[in-house]
Design a protein around this motif. Structure first.
Motif, PDB file in Angstrom:
ATOM      1  N   ARG A  10      54.730  55.576  31.666  1.00  0.00           N
ATOM      2  CA  ARG A  10      54.914  56.805  30.893  1.00  0.00           C
ATOM      3  C   ARG A  10      56.046  56.582  29.904  1.00  0.00           C
ATOM      4  NH1 ARG A  10      54.468  61.853  35.183  1.00  0.00           N
ATOM      5  NH2 ARG A  10      52.930  60.923  36.601  1.00  0.00           N
ATOM      6  N   LEU A  11      55.708  56.647  28.631  1.00  0.00           N
ATOM      7  CA  LEU A  11      56.687  56.465  27.573  1.00  0.00           C
ATOM      8  C   LEU A  11      57.300  57.823  27.241  1.00  0.00           C
ATOM      9  CD1 LEU A  11      57.858  54.339  25.580  1.00  0.00           C
ATOM     10  CD2 LEU A  11      56.062  55.037  23.987  1.00  0.00           C
ATOM     11  N   TYR A  12      58.591  57.955  27.534  1.00  0.00           N
ATOM     12  CA  TYR A  12      59.282  59.229  27.342  1.00  0.00           C
ATOM     13  C   TYR A  12      60.283  59.145  26.197  1.00  0.00           C
ATOM     14  CZ  TYR A  12      57.748  61.283  31.807  1.00  0.00           C
ATOM     15  OH  TYR A  12      57.004  61.821  32.836  1.00  0.00           O
ATOM     16  N   ALA A  13      60.493  60.264  25.527  1.00  0.00           N
ATOM     17  CA  ALA A  13      61.592  60.396  24.571  1.00  0.00           C
ATOM     18  C   ALA A  13      62.825  60.798  25.368  1.00  0.00           C
ATOM     19  CB  ALA A  13      61.261  61.449  23.512  1.00  0.00           C
ATOM     20  N   GLU A  14      63.566  59.804  25.826  1.00  0.00           N
ATOM     21  CA  GLU A  14      64.737  60.054  26.657  1.00  0.00           C
ATOM     22  C   GLU A  14      65.641  58.833  26.646  1.00  0.00           C
ATOM     23  OE1 GLU A  14      63.138  60.806  30.534  1.00  0.00           O
ATOM     24  OE2 GLU A  14      62.806  58.683  30.985  1.00  0.00           O
ATOM     25  N   ASP A  15      66.892  59.047  27.049  1.00  0.00           N
ATOM     26  CA  ASP A  15      67.868  57.961  27.128  1.00  0.00           C
ATOM     27  C   ASP A  15      68.175  57.691  28.593  1.00  0.00           C
ATOM     28  OD1 ASP A  15      69.950  56.208  27.052  1.00  0.00           O
ATOM     29  OD2 ASP A  15      71.216  57.387  25.693  1.00  0.00           O
ATOM     30  N   PRO A  16      67.611  56.636  29.172  1.00  0.00           N
ATOM     31  CA  PRO A  16      67.854  56.358  30.588  1.00  0.00           C
ATOM     32  C   PRO A  16      69.321  56.126  30.917  1.00  0.00           C
ATOM     33  CG  PRO A  16      65.977  55.091  29.788  1.00  0.00           C
ATOM     34  CD  PRO A  16      66.640  55.689  28.593  1.00  0.00           C
ATOM     35  N   GLU A  20      67.448  52.420  41.243  1.00  0.00           N
ATOM     36  CA  GLU A  20      68.827  52.384  41.718  1.00  0.00           C
ATOM     37  C   GLU A  20      69.140  51.052  42.390  1.00  0.00           C
ATOM     38  OE1 GLU A  20      66.661  54.808  42.440  1.00  0.00           O
ATOM     39  OE2 GLU A  20      67.420  56.319  41.028  1.00  0.00           O
ATOM     40  N   THR A  21      68.218  50.566  43.204  1.00  0.00           N
ATOM     41  CA  THR A  21      68.447  49.317  43.935  1.00  0.00           C
ATOM     42  C   THR A  21      68.656  48.137  42.996  1.00  0.00           C
ATOM     43  OG1 THR A  21      67.116  50.097  45.801  1.00  0.00           O
ATOM     44  CG2 THR A  21      67.455  47.715  45.621  1.00  0.00           C
ATOM     45  N   HIS A  22      67.834  48.052  41.973  1.00  0.00           N
ATOM     46  CA  HIS A  22      67.873  46.886  41.085  1.00  0.00           C
ATOM     47  C   HIS A  22      68.653  47.148  39.800  1.00  0.00           C
ATOM     48  CE1 HIS A  22      65.123  44.784  43.706  1.00  0.00           C
ATOM     49  NE2 HIS A  22      64.334  45.841  43.720  1.00  0.00           N
ATOM     50  N   ARG A  23      69.171  48.351  39.661  1.00  0.00           N
ATOM     51  CA  ARG A  23      69.997  48.692  38.492  1.00  0.00           C
ATOM     52  C   ARG A  23      69.319  48.267  37.189  1.00  0.00           C
ATOM     53  NH1 ARG A  23      76.232  47.694  40.582  1.00  0.00           N
ATOM     54  NH2 ARG A  23      76.003  48.889  42.508  1.00  0.00           N
ATOM     55  N   VAL A  24      68.093  48.680  37.065  1.00  0.00           N
ATOM     56  CA  VAL A  24      67.296  48.283  35.899  1.00  0.00           C
ATOM     57  C   VAL A  24      67.757  49.007  34.640  1.00  0.00           C
ATOM     58  CG1 VAL A  24      64.952  48.140  34.992  1.00  0.00           C
ATOM     59  CG2 VAL A  24      65.356  47.822  37.414  1.00  0.00           C
ATOM     60  N   VAL A  25      68.338  50.197  34.810  1.00  0.00           N
ATOM     61  CA  VAL A  25      68.775  50.962  33.643  1.00  0.00           C
ATOM     62  C   VAL A  25      69.906  50.215  32.959  1.00  0.00           C
ATOM     63  CG1 VAL A  25      69.790  53.115  32.837  1.00  0.00           C
ATOM     64  CG2 VAL A  25      68.116  53.143  34.693  1.00  0.00           C
ATOM     65  N   ARG A  26      69.696  49.878  31.702  1.00  0.00           N
ATOM     66  CA  ARG A  26      70.730  49.163  30.958  1.00  0.00           C
ATOM     67  C   ARG A  26      71.275  50.060  29.856  1.00  0.00           C
ATOM     68  NH1 ARG A  26      67.486  45.575  26.424  1.00  0.00           N
ATOM     69  NH2 ARG A  26      65.485  45.585  27.458  1.00  0.00           N
ATOM     70  N   ARG A  27      72.503  49.819  29.514  1.00  0.00           N
ATOM     71  CA  ARG A  27      73.074  50.528  28.372  1.00  0.00           C
ATOM     72  C   ARG A  27      72.344  50.071  27.122  1.00  0.00           C
ATOM     73  NH1 ARG A  27      75.725  55.001  29.865  1.00  0.00           N
ATOM     74  NH2 ARG A  27      76.524  54.597  31.937  1.00  0.00           N
ATOM     75  N   LEU A  28      71.919  51.019  26.340  1.00  0.00           N
ATOM     76  CA  LEU A  28      71.124  50.663  25.174  1.00  0.00           C
ATOM     77  C   LEU A  28      71.969  49.908  24.141  1.00  0.00           C
ATOM     78  CD1 LEU A  28      69.048  53.916  24.649  1.00  0.00           C
ATOM     79  CD2 LEU A  28      68.476  51.884  25.945  1.00  0.00           C
ATOM     80  N   GLY A  29      71.385  48.850  23.614  1.00  0.00           N
ATOM     81  CA  GLY A  29      72.040  48.158  22.518  1.00  0.00           C
ATOM     82  C   GLY A  29      73.050  47.114  22.952  1.00  0.00           C
ATOM     83  N   GLU A  30      72.735  45.867  22.752  1.00  0.00           N
ATOM     84  CA  GLU A  30      73.682  44.790  23.020  1.00  0.00           C
ATOM     85  C   GLU A  30      74.393  44.485  21.710  1.00  0.00           C
ATOM     86  OE1 GLU A  30      75.262  40.982  22.943  1.00  0.00           O
ATOM     87  OE2 GLU A  30      73.272  41.231  22.091  1.00  0.00           O
ATOM     88  N   HIS A  49      59.899  54.447  15.896  1.00  0.00           N
ATOM     89  CA  HIS A  49      60.989  54.859  15.024  1.00  0.00           C
ATOM     90  C   HIS A  49      61.146  56.372  15.084  1.00  0.00           C
ATOM     91  CE1 HIS A  49      60.050  51.052  12.404  1.00  0.00           C
ATOM     92  NE2 HIS A  49      60.533  50.759  13.607  1.00  0.00           N
ATOM     93  N   GLY A  50      62.207  56.808  15.694  1.00  0.00           N
ATOM     94  CA  GLY A  50      62.459  58.236  15.856  1.00  0.00           C
ATOM     95  C   GLY A  50      63.384  58.468  17.027  1.00  0.00           C
ATOM     96  N   PRO A  51      63.114  59.469  17.842  1.00  0.00           N
ATOM     97  CA  PRO A  51      63.970  59.707  19.013  1.00  0.00           C
ATOM     98  C   PRO A  51      64.005  58.482  19.920  1.00  0.00           C
ATOM     99  CG  PRO A  51      62.470  61.542  18.653  1.00  0.00           C
ATOM    100  CD  PRO A  51      62.034  60.445  17.736  1.00  0.00           C
ATOM    101  N   GLY A  52      65.115  58.296  20.619  1.00  0.00           N
ATOM    102  CA  GLY A  52      65.212  57.198  21.564  1.00  0.00           C
ATOM    103  C   GLY A  52      64.186  57.340  22.667  1.00  0.00           C
ATOM    104  N   THR A  53      63.768  56.219  23.236  1.00  0.00           N
ATOM    105  CA  THR A  53      62.752  56.239  24.292  1.00  0.00           C
ATOM    106  C   THR A  53      63.202  55.372  25.476  1.00  0.00           C
ATOM    107  OG1 THR A  53      61.488  54.275  23.632  1.00  0.00           O
ATOM    108  CG2 THR A  53      60.994  56.348  22.468  1.00  0.00           C
ATOM    109  N   ASN A  54      62.402  55.429  26.535  1.00  0.00           N
ATOM    110  CA  ASN A  54      62.656  54.599  27.720  1.00  0.00           C
ATOM    111  C   ASN A  54      61.901  53.273  27.664  1.00  0.00           C
ATOM    112  OD1 ASN A  54      60.066  55.652  28.051  1.00  0.00           O
ATOM    113  ND2 ASN A  54      60.260  55.886  30.256  1.00  0.00           N
ATOM    114  N   ARG A  55      61.479  52.864  26.475  1.00  0.00           N
ATOM    115  CA  ARG A  55      60.671  51.652  26.307  1.00  0.00           C
ATOM    116  C   ARG A  55      61.336  50.424  26.918  1.00  0.00           C
ATOM    117  NH1 ARG A  55      59.256  48.965  21.370  1.00  0.00           N
ATOM    118  NH2 ARG A  55      61.239  49.663  20.517  1.00  0.00           N
ATOM    119  N   ASP A  56      62.638  50.204  26.640  1.00  0.00           N
ATOM    120  CA  ASP A  56      63.311  49.008  27.155  1.00  0.00           C
ATOM    121  C   ASP A  56      63.363  49.018  28.672  1.00  0.00           C
ATOM    122  OD1 ASP A  56      63.693  48.091  24.608  1.00  0.00           O
ATOM    123  OD2 ASP A  56      65.767  48.745  24.444  1.00  0.00           O
ATOM    124  N   LEU A  57      63.574  50.183  29.256  1.00  0.00           N
ATOM    125  CA  LEU A  57      63.571  50.295  30.714  1.00  0.00           C
ATOM    126  C   LEU A  57      62.218  49.865  31.277  1.00  0.00           C
ATOM    127  CD1 LEU A  57      64.854  51.705  33.421  1.00  0.00           C
ATOM    128  CD2 LEU A  57      63.219  53.480  32.823  1.00  0.00           C
TER     129      LEU A  57
END
Length: 647
Positions: free
Chosen positions: A327-333, A441-451, A412-420
């Motif tokens: 599910r591709l969401y317009a959200e910031d994980p 939570e276990t694998h800490r997959v959520v990363r801060r956006l943008g390296e 291109h638009g609102p941020g999404t959870n695509r990278d997650l």
């Protein structure tokens, strides 16, 4: 026979139903709120009826308006989709009383499963395994951990995990508030929480002649906020013996309530292999495409034909291959899954094989979306943009195809959870089938956006592309012309990892800058660098002050920073700002009161989720700038806190 169908829903599921109706030759009637007036589902339907207003309570949750729309547009049947009134027995009954065909189970079946408390008791009587129901007031230390759950509704709202008794009262209070707001019923209960459990569900399909199919299982364990984000069929944790037991229990659950149509029986699977009934969703599920892909059954078509009285064959089709849906969401994980909104300038997945269609004979990539390039993501509804589904002969092949398609998408638009989603699909634990409800939570997959390095290179590419565009627009003036040619041009961009100032000069096709790169080629939309000996191409798209850069390093969203800023735009120190457009639903603190760091001050609701705004440090609340019921825009000042200095 159904000749004209009103779809009492919006977005992706409305488009999905329209797609099948077009194949069957059934006329379609869409409904739309004012924010949805330009939505794709409105254009694709044969006719559309306006529901004046914006909020769901004014529009898609008004059963009488929907029935009137059906009558005015000449519809003879109603399909509820999912969400909104799809599991509302009163609405189903009103549709039938109006002389229309209801595409779904009988109101009595919906009522039987409408309360999770009553449903669990009924399933226990039918021999289906259930977890014990616990009275929140009677929970003891020995019962922990427990899950507080809303008796009505779903979608993860009104749910809280409690690990200590000290947390229980607040969890129950907040769950009641959320459930009351979302479903109009604040009843909650507790049940044992299964650590590292898997969420397994079985798709059922039943006709009016006594045949009930169990179309295999789906695994939906990877969730955020108790809401699914990755689903697959079949489950890597289920063998033939367990599958037979799950399907038998699901059929028993359907027969216990005389179920008709498409539905889903949900279970929790323990690490020891025991399963327990959770609930029955008396509607089509969001994740139904994975079952369609591996069985070849068009579930929407089956719903319509069953509503017309058709018989199912005696046995369901066999499962073939493996399907995975995200599910591709317009959200910031990285910001507690904060919803994002705004114009969607570009929405493009270039490797899609089919849209809304059942993959009965060809493996590939399917897209079910509620948006397209040019759509606007608003704040009134769920932030899901699309479902992307890969079907392949094996699970590994499906995961690889899906991850590659997502990584290469232009969003291109609102941020999404695509990278997650890409990180999950490529994670070694996921590939190994080691999934459970605590996966993120276990694998800490959520990363801060943008390296930082990727953003700096992308910012440099954006600056060079802009210079190329200036050169095309003003060919007589060299880009960045100055009286002092030794000076580098400087441009500033803001990205998710901070601000980036790039210094550069284009001189006879050469790039002079403070980065270790060599310019190979440049244009206003495409820049190619040699970066430490590796040639990389950056695709640049500009929309006003927003710049989106796509490359093999990832996709980066930048905001151009003007050279000079208006002093009047500065915000008072200590101001807490609304992170998104939202409605103020609760004021927890009051002016003049001292609060600790992390104290909840204001509660917002946006896109069907509640979000707490908390104090950044210990101090005194100097002002509360909003009241309950206010609609606030992103950046609006909610409160001012005088934070005490440490030491």
């Amino acid at each position: 026979m159904i000749s004209s169908l009103l779809i009492a829903n919006r977005g992706e599921i409305a488009r999905r139903v329209i797609a099948t109706c077009r194949v069957l030759g059934i006329r379609t009637v869409a409904v739309f709120s004012d924010p949805d007036a330009g939505s794709p589902h409105v254009r694709e339907a044969d006719v559309a009826v306006r529901l004046p207003g914006a909020a769901p309570a004014e529009t898609y949750l008004r059963g009488e308006l929907l029935i009137r729309a059906a009558r005015d547009a000449g519809a003879d049947a109603v399909h509820p989709g999912y969400g909104f009134l799809s599991e509302n027995a009163e609405f189903a009954r009103a549709v039938l009383d109006a002389g229309l065909t209801w595409v779904g189970p009988a109101p009595e079946a919906i009522e039987a499963m409408g309360s999770k408390v009553a449903a669990k008791r009924l399933m226990a009587e039918s021999g289906v395994p259930v977890l014990p129901e616990l009275d929140p007031a009677a929970v003891t230390e020995a019962d922990l951990p427990v899950l507080v759950k809303a008796s009505a509704g779903g979608g993860g709202r009104g749910m809280r995990i409690v690990r200590t008794l000290a947390e229980l009262d607040e969890a129950v209070r907040s769950a009641r508030a959320e459930a009351g707001s979302a479903f109009g019923d604040d009843t909650v209960f507790c049940e044992p929480y299964l650590e590292r459990g898997r969420h397994i569900e079985v798709q059922v399909l039943a006709d009016r002649h006594g045949t009930v199919w169990a179309l295999g299982e789906r695994e939906c364990s990877i969730q955020r906020r108790y809401q699914k984000v990755v689903e697959e069929a079949p489950s890597p944790a289920v063998d033939a013996e367990l599958r037979a037991a799950l399907c038998s229990a699901a059929v028993a659950a359907a027969r216990a309530i005389d179920y008709v149509g498409a539905g889903t029986v949900e279970f929790m699977l323990s690490p020891e292999g025991d399963f327990f009934f959770l609930e029955t969703n008396t509607r089509l599920q969001v994740e139904h495409p994975v079952t369609e892909c591996v069985t070849g059954v068009d579930l929407v078509r089956a719903q319509l034909e069953i509503a017309e009285g058709a018989r199912l064959p005696e046995e369901p089709p066999a499962v073939r291959g493996h399907a995975i849906e995200v599910r591709l969401y317009a959200e910031d994980p990285s910001a507690d899954w904060r919803p994002q909104s705004g114009p969607l300038h570009r929405f493009e997945l270039s490797t899609v094989d089919t849209k809304f269609a059942v993959g009965a004979s060809v493996h590939g990539l399917r897209l079910d979306s509620g948006v397209e390039s040019g759509s606007v993501v608003g704040t009134h509804y769920d932030p899901m943009l699309a479902k992307v589904i890969a079907w392949a002969p094996t699970r590994v092949a499906a995961a690889r195809r899906l991850a590659s398609a997502l990584a290469g998408a232009r969003l291109h638009g609102p941020g999404t959870n695509r990278d997650l989603l890409v990180d999950v699909l490529r994670h070694k634990a996921f590939v190994a089938g080691e999934t459970d409800t605590s996966f993120l939570e276990t694998h800490r997959v959520v990363r801060r956006l943008g390296e930082n390095r990727t953003e700096r290179l992308s910012a440099l590419a954006a600056a060079v592309a802009e210079s190329s565009a200036d050169r095309r627009t003003h060919p007589a003036i060299p880009p960045g012309w100055r009286n002092l040619p030794s000076q580098l041009q400087r441009k500033r961009f803001a990205g998710s990892s901070g601000e980036h100032e790039v210094a550069y000069r284009l001189e006879r096709g050469r790039l002079l800058c403070d980065e270790d790169v060599v310019l190979f080629d440049s244009g206003e939309n495409r820049v190619t660098f040699d970066v430490a000996g590796v040639r990389r191409t950056f695709h640049v798209a500009t929309y006003g002050d927003r710049v989106f850069v796509d490359s093999d390093l990832g996709s980066v969203a930048l905001q151009r920073i003007p050279r000079f800023t208006d002093p009047a735009e500065s915000i008072a120190e200590g101001s807490l700002l609304a992170p998104m457009p939202a409605t103020v639903v609760e004021i927890v603190a009051e002016a003049g009161r001292r609060v600790e760091a992390g104290a909840e001050l204001v509660v917002l609701e946006a896109m069907k989720m509640r979000h707490s705004v908390r104090s950044p440090g210990a101090g005194v609340v100097e002002a509360i700038e909003v009241k309950v019921g206010d609609q606030v825009e992103a950046g609006a000042v909610l409160a001012v806190v005088g934070v005490e200095e440490e030491g």
